[in-house]
Design a protein around this motif. Structure first.
Motif, PDB file in Angstrom:
ATOM      1  N   ASN A   1       5.843  -7.522 -50.127  1.00  0.00           N
ATOM      2  CA  ASN A   1       6.712  -7.109 -49.027  1.00  0.00           C
ATOM      3  C   ASN A   1       5.918  -6.641 -47.823  1.00  0.00           C
ATOM      4  O   ASN A   1       6.219  -5.627 -47.212  1.00  0.00           O
ATOM      5  CB  ASN A   1       7.654  -5.995 -49.491  1.00  0.00           C
ATOM      6  CG  ASN A   1       8.668  -6.502 -50.491  1.00  0.00           C
ATOM      7  OD1 ASN A   1       9.152  -7.616 -50.376  1.00  0.00           O
ATOM      8  ND2 ASN A   1       8.954  -5.692 -51.496  1.00  0.00           N
ATOM      9  N   SER A   2       4.880  -7.363 -47.509  1.00  0.00           N
ATOM     10  CA  SER A   2       4.101  -7.067 -46.307  1.00  0.00           C
ATOM     11  C   SER A   2       3.768  -8.402 -45.665  1.00  0.00           C
ATOM     12  O   SER A   2       4.156  -9.449 -46.170  1.00  0.00           O
ATOM     13  CB  SER A   2       2.812  -6.343 -46.682  1.00  0.00           C
ATOM     14  OG  SER A   2       1.902  -7.258 -47.263  1.00  0.00           O
ATOM     15  N   LYS A   3       3.021  -8.362 -44.573  1.00  0.00           N
ATOM     16  CA  LYS A   3       2.681  -9.635 -43.931  1.00  0.00           C
ATOM     17  C   LYS A   3       1.898 -10.521 -44.894  1.00  0.00           C
ATOM     18  O   LYS A   3       2.001 -11.736 -44.844  1.00  0.00           O
ATOM     19  CB  LYS A   3       1.892  -9.400 -42.648  1.00  0.00           C
ATOM     20  CG  LYS A   3       0.464  -8.988 -42.862  1.00  0.00           C
ATOM     21  CD  LYS A   3      -0.352  -9.057 -41.579  1.00  0.00           C
ATOM     22  CE  LYS A   3      -1.698  -8.416 -41.834  1.00  0.00           C
ATOM     23  NZ  LYS A   3      -2.466  -8.159 -40.620  1.00  0.00           N
ATOM     24  N   TYR A   4       1.130  -9.900 -45.809  1.00  0.00           N
ATOM     25  CA  TYR A   4       0.345 -10.704 -46.746  1.00  0.00           C
ATOM     26  C   TYR A   4       1.256 -11.552 -47.621  1.00  0.00           C
ATOM     27  O   TYR A   4       1.075 -12.746 -47.780  1.00  0.00           O
ATOM     28  CB  TYR A   4      -0.550  -9.797 -47.597  1.00  0.00           C
ATOM     29  CG  TYR A   4      -1.585  -9.090 -46.751  1.00  0.00           C
ATOM     30  CD1 TYR A   4      -2.754  -9.729 -46.391  1.00  0.00           C
ATOM     31  CD2 TYR A   4      -1.358  -7.800 -46.265  1.00  0.00           C
ATOM     32  CE1 TYR A   4      -3.693  -9.115 -45.579  1.00  0.00           C
ATOM     33  CE2 TYR A   4      -2.284  -7.169 -45.460  1.00  0.00           C
ATOM     34  CZ  TYR A   4      -3.449  -7.825 -45.115  1.00  0.00           C
ATOM     35  OH  TYR A   4      -4.353  -7.223 -44.305  1.00  0.00           O
TER      36      TYR A   4
ATOM     37  N   ARG B   1       4.529  -5.595 -55.669  1.00  0.00           N
ATOM     38  CA  ARG B   1       5.705  -5.499 -54.804  1.00  0.00           C
ATOM     39  C   ARG B   1       5.309  -5.149 -53.369  1.00  0.00           C
ATOM     40  O   ARG B   1       5.757  -5.761 -52.413  1.00  0.00           O
ATOM     41  CB  ARG B   1       6.661  -4.443 -55.360  1.00  0.00           C
ATOM     42  CG  ARG B   1       8.053  -4.517 -54.778  1.00  0.00           C
ATOM     43  CD  ARG B   1       8.788  -3.212 -54.934  1.00  0.00           C
ATOM     44  NE  ARG B   1       8.050  -2.142 -54.281  1.00  0.00           N
ATOM     45  CZ  ARG B   1       8.349  -0.852 -54.382  1.00  0.00           C
ATOM     46  NH1 ARG B   1       9.342  -0.467 -55.139  1.00  0.00           N
ATOM     47  NH2 ARG B   1       7.630   0.069 -53.737  1.00  0.00           N
ATOM     48  N   ASN B   2       4.423  -4.154 -53.237  1.00  0.00           N
ATOM     49  CA  ASN B   2       4.002  -3.756 -51.888  1.00  0.00           C
ATOM     50  C   ASN B   2       3.253  -4.876 -51.177  1.00  0.00           C
ATOM     51  O   ASN B   2       3.414  -5.088 -49.984  1.00  0.00           O
ATOM     52  CB  ASN B   2       3.126  -2.508 -51.953  1.00  0.00           C
ATOM     53  CG  ASN B   2       3.930  -1.272 -52.303  1.00  0.00           C
ATOM     54  OD1 ASN B   2       5.145  -1.356 -52.466  1.00  0.00           O
ATOM     55  ND2 ASN B   2       3.273  -0.149 -52.424  1.00  0.00           N
ATOM     56  N   LEU B   3       2.444  -5.578 -51.934  1.00  0.00           N
ATOM     57  CA  LEU B   3       1.698  -6.694 -51.352  1.00  0.00           C
ATOM     58  C   LEU B   3       2.662  -7.772 -50.859  1.00  0.00           C
ATOM     59  O   LEU B   3       2.547  -8.275 -49.744  1.00  0.00           O
ATOM     60  CB  LEU B   3       0.753  -7.286 -52.402  1.00  0.00           C
ATOM     61  CG  LEU B   3      -0.083  -8.473 -51.944  1.00  0.00           C
ATOM     62  CD1 LEU B   3      -1.265  -7.988 -51.120  1.00  0.00           C
ATOM     63  CD2 LEU B   3      -0.563  -9.297 -53.115  1.00  0.00           C
TER      64      LEU B   3
ATOM     65  N   PHE C   1       1.548   1.232 -41.620  1.00  0.00           N
ATOM     66  CA  PHE C   1       2.239   0.037 -42.108  1.00  0.00           C
ATOM     67  C   PHE C   1       3.715   0.083 -41.736  1.00  0.00           C
ATOM     68  O   PHE C   1       4.255  -0.842 -41.136  1.00  0.00           O
ATOM     69  CB  PHE C   1       2.063  -0.073 -43.628  1.00  0.00           C
ATOM     70  CG  PHE C   1       2.988  -1.063 -44.281  1.00  0.00           C
ATOM     71  CD1 PHE C   1       2.669  -2.410 -44.299  1.00  0.00           C
ATOM     72  CD2 PHE C   1       4.179  -0.652 -44.872  1.00  0.00           C
ATOM     73  CE1 PHE C   1       3.516  -3.327 -44.889  1.00  0.00           C
ATOM     74  CE2 PHE C   1       5.032  -1.560 -45.456  1.00  0.00           C
ATOM     75  CZ  PHE C   1       4.707  -2.902 -45.466  1.00  0.00           C
TER      76      PHE C   1
ATOM     77  N   ARG D   1       4.377 -12.276 -47.026  1.00  0.00           N
ATOM     78  CA  ARG D   1       5.136 -13.228 -46.207  1.00  0.00           C
ATOM     79  C   ARG D   1       4.294 -14.460 -45.907  1.00  0.00           C
ATOM     80  O   ARG D   1       4.803 -15.590 -45.916  1.00  0.00           O
ATOM     81  CB  ARG D   1       5.590 -12.558 -44.902  1.00  0.00           C
ATOM     82  CG  ARG D   1       6.706 -11.548 -45.101  1.00  0.00           C
ATOM     83  CD  ARG D   1       7.368 -11.205 -43.776  1.00  0.00           C
ATOM     84  NE  ARG D   1       6.455 -10.575 -42.838  1.00  0.00           N
ATOM     85  CZ  ARG D   1       6.265  -9.266 -42.739  1.00  0.00           C
ATOM     86  NH1 ARG D   1       6.941  -8.438 -43.524  1.00  0.00           N
ATOM     87  NH2 ARG D   1       5.420  -8.763 -41.857  1.00  0.00           N
TER      88      ARG D   1
ATOM     89  N   TYR E   1      -2.119  -4.325 -39.591  1.00  0.00           N
ATOM     90  CA  TYR E   1      -2.548  -3.334 -40.583  1.00  0.00           C
ATOM     91  C   TYR E   1      -3.360  -4.087 -41.629  1.00  0.00           C
ATOM     92  O   TYR E   1      -3.294  -5.310 -41.697  1.00  0.00           O
ATOM     93  CB  TYR E   1      -1.346  -2.649 -41.231  1.00  0.00           C
ATOM     94  CG  TYR E   1      -0.265  -3.583 -41.718  1.00  0.00           C
ATOM     95  CD1 TYR E   1      -0.413  -4.309 -42.891  1.00  0.00           C
ATOM     96  CD2 TYR E   1       0.925  -3.742 -40.998  1.00  0.00           C
ATOM     97  CE1 TYR E   1       0.586  -5.166 -43.343  1.00  0.00           C
ATOM     98  CE2 TYR E   1       1.925  -4.600 -41.432  1.00  0.00           C
ATOM     99  CZ  TYR E   1       1.737  -5.303 -42.609  1.00  0.00           C
ATOM    100  OH  TYR E   1       2.713  -6.157 -43.053  1.00  0.00           O
TER     101      TYR E   1
ATOM    102  N   VAL F   1       1.835  -2.459 -56.926  1.00  0.00           N
ATOM    103  CA  VAL F   1       0.898  -3.150 -56.027  1.00  0.00           C
ATOM    104  C   VAL F   1       1.434  -4.536 -55.669  1.00  0.00           C
ATOM    105  O   VAL F   1       1.435  -4.934 -54.496  1.00  0.00           O
ATOM    106  CB  VAL F   1      -0.502  -3.263 -56.675  1.00  0.00           C
ATOM    107  CG1 VAL F   1      -1.383  -4.210 -55.877  1.00  0.00           C
ATOM    108  CG2 VAL F   1      -1.159  -1.896 -56.766  1.00  0.00           C
TER     109      VAL F   1
ATOM    110  N   ARG G   1       1.236   1.675 -48.640  1.00  0.00           N
ATOM    111  CA  ARG G   1       2.369   2.005 -47.777  1.00  0.00           C
ATOM    112  C   ARG G   1       2.043   3.158 -46.838  1.00  0.00           C
ATOM    113  O   ARG G   1       2.804   4.133 -46.740  1.00  0.00           O
ATOM    114  CB  ARG G   1       3.584   2.399 -48.636  1.00  0.00           C
ATOM    115  CG  ARG G   1       4.207   1.244 -49.382  1.00  0.00           C
ATOM    116  CD  ARG G   1       5.028   0.445 -48.439  1.00  0.00           C
ATOM    117  NE  ARG G   1       4.751  -0.970 -48.567  1.00  0.00           N
ATOM    118  CZ  ARG G   1       5.637  -1.886 -48.919  1.00  0.00           C
ATOM    119  NH1 ARG G   1       6.876  -1.543 -49.161  1.00  0.00           N
ATOM    120  NH2 ARG G   1       5.297  -3.146 -48.989  1.00  0.00           N
TER     121      ARG G   1
END
Ligand SMILES: Nc1ncnc2c1ncn2[C@@H]1O[C@H](COP(=O)(O)OP(=O)(O)OP(=O)(O)O)[C@@H](O)[C@H]1O
Ligand SMILES: [Mg+2]
Lengths: 294, 258
Positions: A144-147, A140-142, B122, A149, B110, A138, B118
């Motif tokens: 590596n997203s706009k959030y 890592r995914n968070l 996205f 960034r 998104y 969670v 994911r």
């Protein structure tokens, strides 16, 4: 596997979850907190009460502990996230201590300073391993997203983050709440492993330990946080005789890291296959730098 | 021609200092407007007040027909005003690509769950945004530096990256605070001509602070001259050049210094 080894792995796992929360907050958003043990305490006590007084299944207690920490972080964040860096840090410190004292004060519900006993042992090695995997994924995914960034933008240059349309207040709150949820998660697992909790387990030492671990692992690096947690949890176990000097050791480690390697072990880098491949080159480069300095 | 920005009687005081005194300007869509004046004249303060960093002491700011006078900085940016900073403010630990990627966040529509789980949506949005960012960096001549750390770029490239980042939010109005600071006359002329090309390509309106007078004169449809927060002249390049007050307060001073 012996019970002892299993216990150590479980402890490392629980610490990793709490440290990951601080890593997101401090390493990726540059909000320093010395109160995350307070959120751990909230997760621990809320889940313990749900399990023992309301006979809730473990999963519900776990989620309840996380939810409680999240709600309190929302209220606290509203009050404090507008403050400038140092002041925010001080309020987290105050929050952590207040939480501890409040738990002592609410004796009839929490057992006060004597602690809360009789929690059934529900946290197993498997549950911890699944939790850690989930927490890392969670995070890592968070990130590596706009959030993620947007959080990094706040960390790097808040005025510029504003200028590209990032609602910095909202994303700081997101970071703060995620870190509280992780702390609550760790606290709930902790309570249901040790079966007995006291407010003193979640004191300022614990909060400092979490933040120091992130700094030693390197700001802006999840893998750095995981490695540092593992090493720092293992060391006192391996060197039993120095376990009492743990905080002293942490203090020295932090001074050394900040002076010798200001970015921590892995600052702003993640451990990956290509990183390992480049390791010899990096080591050589480091030594070359040393020589030049000499 | 359509008015895009309308500032009326803007005033900003810092304690006793009146950094902007009754400033008014109207920008027509698709034009470049120059803002000049000696050090401390209040140019940057005007930018910071338009973008919501400072609350004005008085006056109104209207952007595309909407009142944005007391909006927060991120709200002003979301309305479509991009800017660069006099003292560069890049996300310096991050890569060139990430700097622009961040600014494109409004195109990444998104939600949190799509990001954490994911979901397909996205991946699609991220891929599209990434391609757009690379395209933008190509236009700015930075496409061979995608993975370099922004903070370690040479100065001129950092300035360009700031412009790229501002463009990534697809602004209608671009505020450039001394984009050619530290460059010599030829370099700054080149940069400003390039900015003019960008203006055409992205259908921008530009408000620009710039010290090199000849450069300003060649590109700006209209120019406002400030001194000690007060507007001492506004008009076309020609009008400004022949204005007596301006010569005394600004051009004269600079000539003497040179
Ligand atoms: N945050 C602030 N607090 C107090 N005074 C300020 C602040 N910002 C600007 N000022 C004052 O307002 C005046 C205008 O400053 P400003 O930075 O806008 O000038 P400028 O025209 O951009 O000058 P330069 O060409 O040097 O960039 C100066 O006297 C400055 O000292
Ligand atoms: Mg200025």
């Amino acid at each position: 596997m012996s019970g002892y080894v299993e216990g150590v792995i479980i402890l490392i796992g629980i610490n990793i979850i709490a440290v990951l929360g601080v890593s997101i907050l401090t390493g990726f958003t540059r909000l320093f907190s010395f109160g995350n043990a307070g959120f751990m305490a909230i997760g621990a006590y809320a889940s313990a009460i749900l399990t023992t007084k309301f006979n809730m299944p473990f999963l519900i207690s776990l989620l309840g502990g996380m939810l409680m920490a999240a709600l309190i972080s929302l209220a606290l964040g509203k009050l404090t996230l507008g403050l400038k860096g140092d002041y925010f840090l001080i309020t987290t410190l105050g929050f952590g201590e207040c939480t501890r004292v409040l738990i002592e004060f609410l004796d009839p519900i929490t057992g006060g300073a004597r602690g809360y006993a009789g929690i059934p042992q529900k946290t197993t090695l498997l549950i911890v391993l699944i939790s850690v995997a989930l927490a890392i994924t969670v995070a890592r995914n968070l990130l590596n997203s706009k959030y993620g960034r947007n959080l990094k933008a706040i960390r790097e240059q808040e005025i510029a983050a504003d200028a590209v349309g990032i609602d910095t207040a909202r994303f700081k709150q997101l970071s703060f709440t995620v870190s509280a949820i992780y702390a609550g998660w760790a606290g709930a697992l902790f309570a249901h492993y040790y079966m007995f909790i006291t407010p003193a387990m979640f004191n300022l030492d614990k909060s400092s330990e979490l933040t120091i671990t992130v700094v030693i692992g390197g700001l802006g690096s999840l893998t750095g946080s995981v490695i540092a947690t593992t090493v720092l949890t293992l060391l006192p176990e391996v060197l039993r005789s120095v376990a009492n000097y743990r905080m002293l050791f942490y203090g020295i480690a932090v001074v050394l890291i900040i002076t010798l390697r200001p970015n921590g072990l892995m600052g702003y880098k993640e451990l990956s296959a290509s990183w390992i491949k480049n390791l010899p080159i990096q080591v050589r480069r480091m030594f070359r730098c040393r020589k030049e300095v000499a | 021609m359509k008015e895009i920005l309308k500032i009326a009687n803007l005033t900003k005081k810092f304690g006793g200092v009146c950094a902007i005194d009754n400033f008014s300007v109207t920008l027509e869509e698709g034009t470049v407007h120059g803002l000049i004046g000696p050090n401390g004249a209040g140019k940057t303060t005007i930018f910071n007040t338009i973008t919501g960093i400072y609350k004005p002491t008085g006056g109104t700011i209207e952007f595309m027909g909407k009142d944005i006078t007391n909006k927060k900085p991120y709200q002003v940016a979301q309305q479509g005003i991009g800017r660069t900073f006099q003292n560069i403010r890049l996300f310096s630990q991050l890569s060139v690509l990430e700097n622009v990627f961040i600014a494109g966040h409004m195109d990444a529509d998104y939600d949190l769950f799509a990001a954490i789980l994911r979901l397909n949506k996205f991946g699609k949005k991220e891929k599209y945004l990434r391609e757009n960012c690379i395209e933008l960096l190509k236009i700015l001549g930075l496409s061979d530096k995608l993975n370099e750390k922004a903070g370690s770029l040479p100065y001129g490239h950092q300035r360009k990256l700031e412009i790229a980042r501002a463009l990534a939010l697809r602004p209608k109005l671009l505020l450039l605070d001394e984009p050619a600071a530290g460059m010599n006359r030829d370099e700054s002329k080149e940069l400003v001509e390039f900015i003019n090309e960008l203006k055409e390509k992205f259908k921008l309106t530009i408000l620009m602070v710039e010290h090199h007078m000849d450069v300003v004169m060649s590109i700006c449809r209209r120019i406002t001259v400030l001194n000690f927060g007060k507007t001492i002249a506004e008009g076309t390049a020609k009008e400004i050049q022949t204005n007596k007050l301006v010569r005394e307060a600004y051009l004269g001073g600079e000539d003497a210094a040179c």
